[in-house]
Write an enzyme that holds these catalytic residues in place. Structure first.
Site, PDB file in Angstrom:
ATOM      1  N   GLY A  62      26.427  47.374  36.302  1.00 13.22           N
ATOM      2  CA  GLY A  62      27.264  48.270  35.518  1.00 13.22           C
ATOM      3  C   GLY A  62      26.486  49.408  34.910  1.00 13.22           C
ATOM      4  N   ASN A 117      35.540  48.413  28.873  1.00 12.96           N
ATOM      5  CA  ASN A 117      35.526  49.381  29.962  1.00 12.96           C
ATOM      6  C   ASN A 117      36.644  49.075  30.950  1.00 12.96           C
ATOM      7  OD1 ASN A 117      34.529  48.740  32.950  1.00 12.96           O
ATOM      8  ND2 ASN A 117      33.558  47.229  31.579  1.00 12.96           N
ATOM      9  N   PHE A 140      35.153  50.374  39.245  1.00 16.10           N
ATOM     10  CA  PHE A 140      34.190  50.481  40.357  1.00 16.10           C
ATOM     11  C   PHE A 140      33.968  51.936  40.769  1.00 16.10           C
ATOM     12  CE2 PHE A 140      34.928  45.959  42.367  1.00 16.10           C
ATOM     13  CZ  PHE A 140      34.292  45.384  41.285  1.00 16.10           C
ATOM     14  N   SER A 196      35.754  41.433  38.360  1.00 13.86           N
ATOM     15  CA  SER A 196      36.076  42.576  37.509  1.00 13.86           C
ATOM     16  C   SER A 196      37.580  42.604  37.250  1.00 13.86           C
ATOM     17  CB  SER A 196      35.660  43.887  38.181  1.00 13.86           C
ATOM     18  OG  SER A 196      36.189  44.992  37.459  1.00 13.86           O
ATOM     19  N   ASN A 215      39.181  45.234  36.418  1.00 15.86           N
ATOM     20  CA  ASN A 215      39.607  46.629  36.483  1.00 15.86           C
ATOM     21  C   ASN A 215      40.018  47.114  37.867  1.00 15.86           C
ATOM     22  OD1 ASN A 215      39.066  46.960  33.688  1.00 15.86           O
ATOM     23  ND2 ASN A 215      36.894  47.119  34.175  1.00 15.86           N
ATOM     24  N   THR A 216      39.974  46.224  38.855  1.00 25.15           N
ATOM     25  CA  THR A 216      40.532  46.509  40.177  1.00 25.15           C
ATOM     26  C   THR A 216      41.710  45.564  40.366  1.00 25.15           C
ATOM     27  OG1 THR A 216      38.402  47.211  41.095  1.00 25.15           O
ATOM     28  CG2 THR A 216      40.098  46.509  42.658  1.00 25.15           C
ATOM     29  N   LYS A 225      29.644  36.193  41.137  1.00 28.29           N
ATOM     30  CA  LYS A 225      29.873  36.516  39.729  1.00 28.29           C
ATOM     31  C   LYS A 225      31.304  36.189  39.361  1.00 28.29           C
ATOM     32  CE  LYS A 225      28.897  40.025  36.250  1.00 28.29           C
ATOM     33  NZ  LYS A 225      28.199  41.309  36.002  1.00 28.29           N
ATOM     34  N   ASN A 258      31.316  37.640  33.936  1.00 21.51           N
ATOM     35  CA  ASN A 258      31.727  39.031  33.861  1.00 21.51           C
ATOM     36  C   ASN A 258      32.386  39.300  32.497  1.00 21.51           C
ATOM     37  OD1 ASN A 258      32.480  41.704  34.707  1.00 21.51           O
ATOM     38  ND2 ASN A 258      32.663  40.959  36.806  1.00 21.51           N
TER      39      ASN A 258
END
Length: 351
Positions: free
Chosen positions: A62, A110, A114, A172, A174-175, A214, A243
């Site tokens: 990151g 955040n 990606f 993640s 965020n996807t 992860k 994560n």
């Protein structure tokens, strides 16, 4: 000087401050550690060899998404530097603003998505770094990929032999839909394809590389246990736990309601709980990297005592600056000595 620089960067918007930091590091203006801590070295065996980490304190993915400054961060005292997450094709990520400092909580939220320059730029940046530091290659999938599992295979093939180890990032938040790959059926499919590709690459090149998975801290105990089982079944070396989290429990900042993954100090308890579950389920058969909420040597040591062989940090540097790696290492050495351990390896899982 670096403490003053860290405070000065807080005048800037978070993402601008990060961009400036990367540029300063590329210009050679980063700290250089003279601290030697051989007692913190850790060996990770894998099929075909052993990977030696010169110290157990790593930089999490990151920070250096495009593998622009891994050697600079190794010089700052990190025993290993994980670069990425990188996707096959370049992508801009989510709309700005997408990075928030929660100063009252020593946390960060955040929703970057990606954002990165893609595999080709990442591979060019890695040229000349081989064997100069332990560099992890964190790979992911493009947001609009029709076959996300194929994106991981593409990353593995393109970057094979260019770093020290791989991390498969399926956690993640965020996807959209990415965390669904943590379900057992999807995970078996993905890790099966990863394992098949790895065997082919190792056979073709004569070299193997460790691979870590992860995971999210938001999994329940049975889901963590299933993940451990799948990781063992498909021959990966270990897990990174964990994560960022979707939890907002206990936050005080006005940014607490922002969407995205939360990291930093409030993540410590949640990520360490998941680490303990993973350590019990793995029973010493996997290498665990403890990440999430480490702001000091005390927290790093707690991760080690909970079963981690290595630790990673990132968000705490936002508040404590790049000298944090050395501060954590000094504290770990003192704690080992106080507890009668000669090496870090002796302390793993002794909590």
């Amino acid at each position: 000087m670096y403490s003053l620089a860290t405070r000065a960067l807080h005048i800037l918007q978070p993402e601008t401050a990060h961009t400036v930091t990367i540029q300063l590091l590329k210009a050679g203006l980063g700290p250089v550690s003279s601290l030697r801590t051989p007692q913190l070295a850790v060996d990770v065996p894998y099929d075909g060899g052993t990977l030696r980490f010169p110290n157990c304190v790593g930089l999490a993915a990151g920070f250096d998404k495009n593998a622009e400054v891994p050697l600079a961060m190794a010089r700052a005292g990190f025993g290993f530097v994980e670069c990425g997450t990188v996707t096959p094709l370049p992508q801009d990520g989510n709309p700005k603003p997408r990075l928030f400092r929660l100063t009252e909580d020593e946390a960060v939220i955040n929703r970057m998505g990606f954002n990165n320059g893609g595999l080709e730029a990442y591979a060019r940046n890695l040229e000349g770094t081989k064997d100069k530091a332990v560099i992890g290659l964190n790979i992911g999938a493009n947001k609009d990929a029709t076959d996300r599992m194929a994106d991981y295979v593409t990353g593995l093939k393109r970057l094979w032999g260019m770093g020290s180890y791989f991390t498969i990032n399926i956690s993640s938040p965020n996807t959209p839909g990415l965390r669904a790959l943590q379900g057992r059926s999807h995970l078996d499919d993905l890790l099966g394809r990863i394992a098949e590709t790895r065997r082919a690459l190792a056979s073709a090149t004569g070299q193997n590389m460790p691979i870590f998975l992860k995971i999210a801290p938001d999994l329940d105990d049975s889901e963590v246990e299933d993940t451990v089982s799948a990781t063992l079944d498909h021959g990966l070396e270990g897990l990174i736990v964990s994560n960022t989290t979707l939890s907002r429990e206990g936050l005080r900042s006005s940014f607490a309601s922002e969407a995205g993954g939360m990291s930093g100090k409030p993540l410590f308890e949640l990520s360490t709980r998941a680490l303990k579950v993973a350590a019990t389920a793995a029973a010493g058969k996997l290498v665990l990297i403890g990440a999430g909420g480490i702001t000091s040597g005390a927290e790093a040591y707690a991760k080690i005592r909970a079963g981690a062989s290595l630790v990673q940090l990132y968000s705490a540097m936002v508040y404590k600056g790049p000298g944090l790696a050395d501060a954590v290492r000094r504290d770990l050495v003192a704690r080992l000595k106080a507890d009668g351990f000669a090496t870090m390896s002796e302390a793993i899982g002794k909590g």
